[in-house]
Motif scaffolding. Structure first.
Motif, PDB file in Angstrom:
ATOM      1  N   HIS A   1       0.831  -1.206   0.000  1.00  0.00           N
ATOM      2  CA  HIS A   1       0.000   0.000   0.000  1.00  0.00           C
ATOM      3  C   HIS A   1       0.866   1.258   0.000  1.00  0.00           C
ATOM      4  N   ALA A   2       2.015   1.206   0.658  1.00  0.00           N
ATOM      5  CA  ALA A   2       2.949   2.334   0.604  1.00  0.00           C
ATOM      6  C   ALA A   2       3.478   2.503  -0.823  1.00  0.00           C
ATOM      7  N   ALA A   3       3.745   1.377  -1.503  1.00  0.00           N
ATOM      8  CA  ALA A   3       4.190   1.427  -2.897  1.00  0.00           C
ATOM      9  C   ALA A   3       3.109   2.022  -3.787  1.00  0.00           C
ATOM     10  N   GLN A   4       1.867   1.603  -3.560  1.00  0.00           N
ATOM     11  CA  GLN A   4       0.754   2.146  -4.344  1.00  0.00           C
ATOM     12  C   GLN A   4       0.644   3.659  -4.175  1.00  0.00           C
ATOM     13  N   ASP A   5       0.771   4.128  -2.945  1.00  0.00           N
ATOM     14  CA  ASP A   5       0.681   5.571  -2.693  1.00  0.00           C
ATOM     15  C   ASP A   5       1.771   6.326  -3.441  1.00  0.00           C
ATOM     16  N   LYS A   6       2.984   5.777  -3.451  1.00  0.00           N
ATOM     17  CA  LYS A   6       4.092   6.443  -4.145  1.00  0.00           C
ATOM     18  C   LYS A   6       3.841   6.488  -5.652  1.00  0.00           C
ATOM     19  N   LEU A   7       3.360   5.389  -6.210  1.00  0.00           N
ATOM     20  CA  LEU A   7       3.080   5.361  -7.646  1.00  0.00           C
ATOM     21  C   LEU A   7       1.983   6.350  -8.027  1.00  0.00           C
ATOM     22  N   LEU A   8       0.982   6.465  -7.153  1.00  0.00           N
ATOM     23  CA  LEU A   8      -0.148   7.358  -7.458  1.00  0.00           C
ATOM     24  C   LEU A   8       0.235   8.838  -7.420  1.00  0.00           C
ATOM     25  N   THR A   9       1.364   9.172  -6.799  1.00  0.00           N
ATOM     26  CA  THR A   9       1.815  10.576  -6.827  1.00  0.00           C
ATOM     27  C   THR A   9       2.270  10.973  -8.219  1.00  0.00           C
ATOM     28  N   GLY A  10       2.653   9.969  -9.042  1.00  0.00           N
ATOM     29  CA  GLY A  10       3.150  10.262 -10.381  1.00  0.00           C
ATOM     30  C   GLY A  10       4.583  10.738 -10.415  1.00  0.00           C
ATOM     31  N   LYS A  11       5.246  10.720  -9.266  1.00  0.00           N
ATOM     32  CA  LYS A  11       6.622  11.232  -9.174  1.00  0.00           C
ATOM     33  C   LYS A  11       7.682  10.138  -9.294  1.00  0.00           C
ATOM     34  N   TYR A  12       7.247   8.869  -9.251  1.00  0.00           N
ATOM     35  CA  TYR A  12       8.214   7.772  -9.218  1.00  0.00           C
ATOM     36  C   TYR A  12       7.875   6.732 -10.281  1.00  0.00           C
TER      37      TYR A  12
ATOM     38  N   ASN B   1      15.052  -7.467  -7.547  1.00  0.00           N
ATOM     39  CA  ASN B   1      14.474  -8.070  -8.740  1.00  0.00           C
ATOM     40  C   ASN B   1      13.118  -7.425  -9.007  1.00  0.00           C
ATOM     41  N   LEU B   2      13.008  -6.707 -10.121  1.00  0.00           N
ATOM     42  CA  LEU B   2      11.783  -5.964 -10.424  1.00  0.00           C
ATOM     43  C   LEU B   2      10.576  -6.886 -10.599  1.00  0.00           C
ATOM     44  N   SER B   3      10.794  -8.069 -11.151  1.00  0.00           N
ATOM     45  CA  SER B   3       9.670  -8.981 -11.371  1.00  0.00           C
ATOM     46  C   SER B   3       9.068  -9.464 -10.059  1.00  0.00           C
ATOM     47  N   ASN B   4       9.908  -9.627  -9.022  1.00  0.00           N
ATOM     48  CA  ASN B   4       9.385 -10.021  -7.708  1.00  0.00           C
ATOM     49  C   ASN B   4       8.452  -8.957  -7.146  1.00  0.00           C
ATOM     50  N   PHE B   5       8.822  -7.689  -7.373  1.00  0.00           N
ATOM     51  CA  PHE B   5       7.975  -6.590  -6.913  1.00  0.00           C
ATOM     52  C   PHE B   5       6.645  -6.580  -7.667  1.00  0.00           C
ATOM     53  N   THR B   6       6.694  -6.728  -8.990  1.00  0.00           N
ATOM     54  CA  THR B   6       5.451  -6.679  -9.770  1.00  0.00           C
ATOM     55  C   THR B   6       4.518  -7.839  -9.409  1.00  0.00           C
ATOM     56  N   ILE B   7       5.103  -9.016  -9.117  1.00  0.00           N
ATOM     57  CA  ILE B   7       4.287 -10.173  -8.708  1.00  0.00           C
ATOM     58  C   ILE B   7       3.615  -9.893  -7.363  1.00  0.00           C
ATOM     59  N   ALA B   8       4.384  -9.350  -6.410  1.00  0.00           N
ATOM     60  CA  ALA B   8       3.830  -9.037  -5.085  1.00  0.00           C
ATOM     61  C   ALA B   8       2.748  -7.967  -5.193  1.00  0.00           C
ATOM     62  N   PHE B   9       2.972  -6.965  -6.052  1.00  0.00           N
ATOM     63  CA  PHE B   9       2.005  -5.877  -6.224  1.00  0.00           C
ATOM     64  C   PHE B   9       0.706  -6.408  -6.829  1.00  0.00           C
ATOM     65  N   LYS B  10       0.837  -7.260  -7.858  1.00  0.00           N
ATOM     66  CA  LYS B  10      -0.365  -7.807  -8.505  1.00  0.00           C
ATOM     67  C   LYS B  10      -1.130  -8.724  -7.552  1.00  0.00           C
ATOM     68  N   LYS B  11      -0.419  -9.446  -6.709  1.00  0.00           N
ATOM     69  CA  LYS B  11      -1.078 -10.315  -5.741  1.00  0.00           C
ATOM     70  C   LYS B  11      -1.956  -9.495  -4.795  1.00  0.00           C
ATOM     71  N   GLU B  12      -1.498  -8.301  -4.427  1.00  0.00           N
ATOM     72  CA  GLU B  12      -2.237  -7.464  -3.485  1.00  0.00           C
ATOM     73  C   GLU B  12      -3.391  -6.719  -4.159  1.00  0.00           C
ATOM     74  N   PHE B  13      -3.161  -6.179  -5.372  1.00  0.00           N
ATOM     75  CA  PHE B  13      -4.143  -5.273  -5.974  1.00  0.00           C
ATOM     76  C   PHE B  13      -4.823  -5.813  -7.235  1.00  0.00           C
ATOM     77  N   GLY B  14      -4.327  -6.941  -7.767  1.00  0.00           N
ATOM     78  CA  GLY B  14      -4.963  -7.516  -8.941  1.00  0.00           C
ATOM     79  C   GLY B  14      -4.535  -6.915 -10.263  1.00  0.00           C
ATOM     80  N   ILE B  15      -3.652  -5.911 -10.231  1.00  0.00           N
ATOM     81  CA  ILE B  15      -3.118  -5.316 -11.451  1.00  0.00           C
ATOM     82  C   ILE B  15      -1.617  -5.109 -11.282  1.00  0.00           C
ATOM     83  N   LEU B  16      -0.921  -4.970 -12.406  1.00  0.00           N
ATOM     84  CA  LEU B  16       0.512  -4.703 -12.360  1.00  0.00           C
ATOM     85  C   LEU B  16       0.743  -3.232 -12.016  1.00  0.00           C
ATOM     86  N   PRO B  17       1.872  -2.898 -11.383  1.00  0.00           N
ATOM     87  CA  PRO B  17       2.152  -1.485 -11.079  1.00  0.00           C
ATOM     88  C   PRO B  17       2.199  -0.621 -12.338  1.00  0.00           C
TER      89      PRO B  17
END
Length: 334
Positions: free
Chosen positions: A283-294, A307-323
Motif C-alpha cells: 500500500h505504501a508502494a501504491q501511494d508512491k506510484l499514485l503521486t506520479g513522481k516515481y 528483482n523488479l519482477s518479484n515486486f510486480t508479482i507481489a504488487f499484482k497479488k495485493e491489488f490484482g493489477i501490475l504497477p
C-alpha cells in the motif's frame, strides 16, 4: 489549563470559535496555536460531497480540556485519533469514562451530537486527529445502507465501551497523513481530500457493519493485550522500507510469548504479522506510484526489491493489477 467548551455540529464554526478562544486569527480555515499553549494547528476542510472534517495536529504545553456539549441537532462524528500521552488522559462519552496513563492511543470511533464528549489531558500530550461529521441521511444516501438508524443507534449505545473495537492500523494512518499534508497548491487537492475522507468512512463502516451483524461480538482481548498489540503494529509499520524485526524480537518487546503475540495480532488485525507487514509495504508502494513522481523501478528499489519482477508479482497479488497498469490508469484519468 487550556479549556474549550463548545456546542454545535458545524466544524467551520468550531474552528472560528476555537480561534476566538485562543485569540488568534483564522487563515485559509486554519488557526495556529499560540506558543504559550503549545505548537501545531486546528483546521476545517469541506469536501464537495457534503463531508466536513476537523483536523488536529498539535502538542499542548498546558493541561487541557476540550468538551463538546450535546446538541438537539442529530449528527455523527467519526473520530480518527492518534495520541501520545506522557502522563494522563480521560476520554468521556456521555457519562462513561476511559482513563489512560503513560501510553499511546490510536483509535477510530463514532460519537453522536446527542451525547456530551470530551478529552481531558495533561501537558505534553501530542494529538493528531481527523474528525469527520455527517448526518445519518448522508450516510444512507452515499453508501445505500439499509437500516442505518438501527446500526448507528446500536453502536452509539455502546458509548465508551466501543472505543477499542477499531484500532488505527497502517492504512488508516496513511490516509490521515495524506489528508493532513496534501499541498495547498496541488491541483488535485479537493479530489484527494474527498477521496481519502470517503475511504476512511467506508472502511470504518464496512468493519462496523460486519461486527454489528453479530450482536455477541466483543474483541476477545484484554485492555492490556490490545495496547500491547497496537504498540507492536506501530513498530512494525513505522518504516516499511526497512527489514521488519523478527517475531522473537517483537515478542520480547511486548513481553509475551511468540505464540500469544501471533495469535493476538491476527485477532486484532485479521492477518498474520508478516502478511500484514507485506500488505502495508504494497500500500505504501501504491501511494508512491499514485503521486506520479516515481517509476515502478524506483519504487521497487526503495522497498528493497533487487528483482523488479518479484515486486510486480507481489504488487499484482495485493491489488490484482501490475504497477505499470496502475500508472497507465493514472495517466488516462488525467
Amino acid at each position: 489549563m487550556f479549556e474549550f467548551d463548545y456546542t454545535d455540529t458545524n466544524y467551520e464554526q468550531l474552528v472560528h470559535a476555537m480561534a476566538f478562544s485562543l485569540q488568534v486569527p483564522v487563515h485559509n480555515e486554519q488557526l495556529l496555536i499560540p506558543e504559550a499553549i503549545g505548537t501545531g494547528s486546528f483546521r476545517h476542510i469541506h469536501a464537495p460531497n457534503g463531508l466536513h472534517a476537523y483536523l488536529i495536529d498539535c502538542t499542548l504545553r498546558k493541561d487541557w480540556h476540550i468538551h463538546i456539549n450535546q446538541s438537539s441537532e442529530e449528527y455523527y462524528m467519526l473520530r480518527f485519533d492518534e495520541l501520545a500521552i506522557p502522563q494522563s488522559l480521560t476520554i468521556t462519552v456521555a457519562d462513561e469514562k476511559i482513563r489512560e496513563k503513560n501510553t499511546n492511543k490510536a483509535l477510530a470511533y463514532l460519537t453522536s451530537s446527542l451525547y456530551n464528549w470530551s478529552y481531558e489531558g495533561t501537558a505534553g500530550c501530542s494529538y493528531k486527529g481527523v474528525h469527520i461529521a455527517f448526518s445519518k441521511q448522508w450516510l444512507g444516501r452515499y453508501f445505500e445502507i439499509e437500516r442505518v438508524e438501527d446500526v448507528l443507534s446500536s453502536y452509539i449505545s455502546l458509548k465508551a465501551e466501543s472505543i477499542n473495537i477499531i484500532p488505527l492500523d497502517a492504512r488508516y494512518r496513511r490516509w490521515m497523513k495524506t489528508i493532513s499534508h496534501v499541498e495547498e497548491d496541488n491541483p488535485m487537492r479537493t479530489t484527494i481530500l474527498q477521496n481519502r475522507m470517503m475511504l476512511l468512512v467506508e472502511r470504518f463502516f464496512t468493519s462496523l457493519f460486519e461486527k454489528m451483524s453479530n450482536p455477541a461480538y466483543r474483541l476477545p482481548l484484554s485492555h492490556e493485550d490490545i495496547a500491547r498489540v497496537m504498540h507492536i503494529e506501530r513498530l512494525l509499520t513505522r518504516n516499511v522500507l526497512q527489514t521488519p524485526p523478527s517475531i522473537q524480537q517483537l515478542a520480547r518487546i511486548a513481553a509475551i510469548s511468540e505464540s500469544k503475540l501471533k495469535k493476538d495480532f491476527k485477532t486484532m488485525y485479521n492477518f498474520p504479522i508478516y502478511e500484514y507487514f507485506q500488505k502495508a509495504r504494497m500500500h505504501a508502494a501504491q501511494d508512491k506510484l499514485l503521486t506520479g513522481k516515481y517509476s515502478v523501478k524506483e519504487v521497487a528499489m526503495e522497498l528493497g526489491y533487487s528483482n523488479l519482477s518479484n515486486f510486480t508479482i507481489a504488487f499484482k497479488k495485493e491489488f490484482g493489477i501490475l504497477p505499470s497498469q496502475l500508472l497507465s490508469q493514472k495517466k488516462l484519468s488525467h
